[in-house]
Write an enzyme that holds these catalytic residues in place. Structure first.
Site, PDB file in Angstrom:
ATOM      1  CG  ASP A  67      -1.776   1.153   1.438  1.00  0.00           C
ATOM      2  OD1 ASP A  67      -1.605   2.175   0.745  1.00  0.00           O
ATOM      3  OD2 ASP A  67      -2.650   1.091   2.327  1.00  0.00           O
ATOM      4  CB  ILE A  68       2.961   2.847  -2.417  1.00  0.00           C
ATOM      5  CG1 ILE A  68       3.906   4.037  -2.526  1.00  0.00           C
ATOM      6  CG2 ILE A  68       2.341   2.500  -3.758  1.00  0.00           C
ATOM      7  CD1 ILE A  68       4.863   4.179  -1.386  1.00  0.00           C
ATOM      8  CD  GLU A  69      -3.121   4.944   1.010  1.00  0.00           C
ATOM      9  OE1 GLU A  69      -3.899   5.917   1.063  1.00  0.00           O
ATOM     10  OE2 GLU A  69      -3.267   3.910   1.694  1.00  0.00           O
ATOM     11  CB  THR A  70       2.717   8.887   2.199  1.00  0.00           C
ATOM     12  OG1 THR A  70       3.475  10.030   2.577  1.00  0.00           O
ATOM     13  CG2 THR A  70       3.174   7.688   3.001  1.00  0.00           C
ATOM     14  CB  THR A 106      -2.349   8.493  -2.518  1.00  0.00           C
ATOM     15  OG1 THR A 106      -2.728   7.251  -3.119  1.00  0.00           O
ATOM     16  CG2 THR A 106      -3.545   9.131  -1.824  1.00  0.00           C
TER      17      THR A 106
END
Length: 166
Positions: A67-70, A106
């Site tokens: 999960d890559i959001e930042t 994101t």
């Protein structure tokens, strides 16, 4: 199917993971684990944490999800390098191609197409069809489409996100 959060990086393992992981299997759900990826942390340690939590993957389990959001304060090249390390450890241990979770708003390495061959799980709430992040993907595999209006699912305390499989 159900995705169960394993941790937020290495510092915040999800204390309900074990129960949710076992119970989702017990009630007949196809299950997958995801980890909120922290690009400022060791990607190998993060991957090993996920692998420890899931134990021996079952043939019908979904591949683990990054999960890559930042950007987590890191440059695009550092993020991509660390994502590749996480993916390599997970894929070698499970024999499955990991899933990438992100969204058009994101994805911190826009324009980087290094991960376009990996299944995309994207978030785009309240849309009729999700927009695809700028990462070379042509389509989505999973779509989180009701994130701001949690759904009620029997057996889960409180609301939960809803997802579709393409």
């Amino acid at each position: 199917f159900a995705f169960v959060r394993a941790s937020d990086g290495v510092n915040y393992p999800d204390d309900t993971f074990s129960y949710n992981w076992k119970t989702s299997k017990k009630v007949g759900m196809v299950r997958g684990a995801y980890q909120y990826f922290r690009a400022s942390q060791d990607p190998v340690a993060q991957a090993k944490l996920v692998l420890k939590k899931i134990g021996k993957p079952q043939p019908d389990d979904l591949a683990p999800t990054l999960d890559i959001e930042t950007a987590d304060g890191q440059s695009g090249s550092v993020i991509a390098s660390k994502m590749k390390k996480w993916i390599s450890v997970i894929q070698k241990a499970t024999g499955k191609k990991p899933i990438i979770y992100t969204s058009i708003g994101t994805y911190p390495i826009k324009g980087n197409t290094s991960f376009s061959s990996y299944p995309l799980w994207t978030a785009h709430w309240e849309a009729k069809c999700p927009l695809i992040p700028e990462g070379g993907w042509k389509t989505w595999t999973f779509w989180q489409n009701y994130g701001d209006k949690p759904n009620i699912v029997p057996g889960i305390n409180g609301g939960t996100d809803a997802n579709r499989f393409n």
